[in-house]
Write a protein that holds these residues in place. Structure first.
Motif, mmCIF file in Angstrom:
data_model
loop_
_atom_site.group_PDB
_atom_site.id
_atom_site.type_symbol
_atom_site.label_atom_id
_atom_site.label_comp_id
_atom_site.label_asym_id
_atom_site.label_seq_id
_atom_site.Cartn_x
_atom_site.Cartn_y
_atom_site.Cartn_z
ATOM 1 N N ASP A 7 41.252 48.159 8.429
ATOM 2 C CA ASP A 7 42.694 47.840 8.542
ATOM 3 C C ASP A 7 43.423 48.627 7.469
ATOM 4 O OD1 ASP A 7 42.104 46.034 10.425
ATOM 5 O OD2 ASP A 7 42.431 44.255 9.187
ATOM 6 N N THR A 8 42.949 48.416 6.235
ATOM 7 C CA THR A 8 43.562 49.091 5.091
ATOM 8 C C THR A 8 42.463 49.638 4.192
ATOM 9 O OG1 THR A 8 45.455 47.613 5.108
ATOM 10 C CG2 THR A 8 45.027 48.743 3.049
ATOM 11 N N THR A 27 29.764 61.095 10.979
ATOM 12 C CA THR A 27 30.287 59.731 10.797
ATOM 13 C C THR A 27 31.803 59.834 10.726
ATOM 14 O OG1 THR A 27 28.330 58.989 9.643
ATOM 15 C CG2 THR A 27 30.342 57.750 9.204
ATOM 16 N N PHE A 28 32.436 58.876 11.382
ATOM 17 C CA PHE A 28 33.890 58.934 11.566
ATOM 18 C C PHE A 28 34.500 57.684 10.931
ATOM 19 C CE2 PHE A 28 37.619 58.020 14.203
ATOM 20 C CZ PHE A 28 38.184 59.274 14.415
ATOM 21 N N VAL A 29 35.460 57.880 10.054
ATOM 22 C CA VAL A 29 36.101 56.736 9.389
ATOM 23 C C VAL A 29 37.603 56.804 9.638
ATOM 24 C CG1 VAL A 29 36.561 55.650 7.166
ATOM 25 C CG2 VAL A 29 34.345 56.636 7.607
ATOM 26 N N SER A 30 38.150 55.699 10.150
ATOM 27 C CA SER A 30 39.595 55.685 10.420
ATOM 28 C C SER A 30 40.213 54.434 9.800
ATOM 29 C CB SER A 30 39.842 55.732 11.923
ATOM 30 O OG SER A 30 39.144 54.691 12.564
ATOM 31 N N ALA A 31 41.532 54.425 9.741
ATOM 32 C CA ALA A 31 42.224 53.278 9.146
ATOM 33 C C ALA A 31 43.598 53.106 9.774
ATOM 34 C CB ALA A 31 42.362 53.486 7.637
ATOM 35 N N ASP A 32 44.057 51.834 9.784
ATOM 36 C CA ASP A 32 45.431 51.572 10.248
ATOM 37 C C ASP A 32 46.429 51.967 9.165
ATOM 38 O OD1 ASP A 32 44.468 50.447 12.574
ATOM 39 O OD2 ASP A 32 44.391 48.427 11.713
ATOM 40 N N TYR A 33 45.951 51.854 7.897
ATOM 41 C CA TYR A 33 46.858 52.150 6.786
ATOM 42 C C TYR A 33 46.050 52.651 5.595
ATOM 43 C CZ TYR A 33 50.334 51.572 3.113
ATOM 44 O OH TYR A 33 51.190 51.808 2.068
#
Ligand code: BTN
Length: 232
Positions: A7-8, A27-33
């Motif tokens: 999320d954050t 490896t893939f890292v994502s975030a909403d914020y």
């Protein structure tokens, strides 16, 4: 290939840099914020929560790491090609790693890492944000500002992940077609750019990009390469 979503987080690039030993290539890292989103040259990357794509891909594949000078340009081409399929007009690539719509920036790419161990490709793509209240060096735009349409972030995230991996793998087969796309859509072509030569900053006209991914500028009737592929 592992996908991790927060999320954050402070920065998806920082997360992969701190943990690269634990994860496999791609490896893939994502975030909403991101509370401390990083841009190039120690700038901050500002993006509203839940409105944009913020993600990083880890590369540990030795063969691909050898192509580190091409990785940010290839990533920019991947994003450029995707945005083109959406019908965005006025797209170009600003060497070495921004995607522009006319004179506005829609996507920034930050390559970090330590050769020959690993690379982290961090991508910030403005998707549904239409108000940009912070201080920006270059005026931002987004997919929604260009198309007046709200897009589903999860869908674009999956598409871009697959496109990036496929384009990175093409590099391993010596496919250099990305260079043609950059050359035909080179935002800087014909523009005057400040470059540092022998410790002095001078203005030089951009005339192209060579096969080594360097920007070519003209100085005193000579063509001089400006190196790309720097890693922060
Ligand atoms: C730039 O244009 O200066 C590069 C911006 C890169 C921003 C992305 S957002 C995801 C990843 N995590 C970060 O902290 N930065 C990159």
């Amino acid at each position: 290939m592992k996908k991790i979503h927060f999320d954050t987080i402070d920065s998806t690039n920082k997360y992969l840099k701190d943990n690269y030993e634990k994860f496999d290539s791609f490896t893939f890292v994502s975030a909403d914020y991101q509370s401390e989103g990083k841009g190039r040259e120690n700038r901050t990357w500002l993006a509203n929560k839940n409105e944009n794509l913020l993600f990083s891909v880890l590369i540990k594949d030795n063969q691909l790491i050898n192509y580190y000078k091409s990785i940010s340009l290839v990533s920019a081409v991947t994003i450029f090609n995707y945005l083109k399929t959406l019908g965005i007009k006025g797209l170009s690539i600003k060497w070495p790693n921004d995607v522009f719509v006319n004179d506005c920036k829609i996507c920034g790419i930050l390559l970090e890492g330590s050769i020959p161990n690993y690379l982290v490709v961090g991508i910030g793509l403005n998707v549904n944000q239409i108000e940009f209240d912070g201080k920006y060096r270059i005026e931002p735009t987004s997919i929604k500002k260009e198309l007046n349409k709200t897009l589903e972030l999860n869908d674009i995230r999956d598409i871009l992940y697959n496109d990036l991996i496929s384009d990175f793998n093409k590099l391993k087969n010596n496919d250099s077609s990305y260079l043609n796309i950059i050359r035909n859509n080179n935002y800087l072509l014909g523009k005057e750019k400040n470059v540092v030569l022998n410790g002095k900053e001078i203005k030089a006209k951009v005339v192209g990009i060579n096969d080594n991914n360097d920007l070519l500028v003209e100085i005193d009737n000579k063509i001089v390469p400006i190196f790309s592929g720097e890693i922060n």
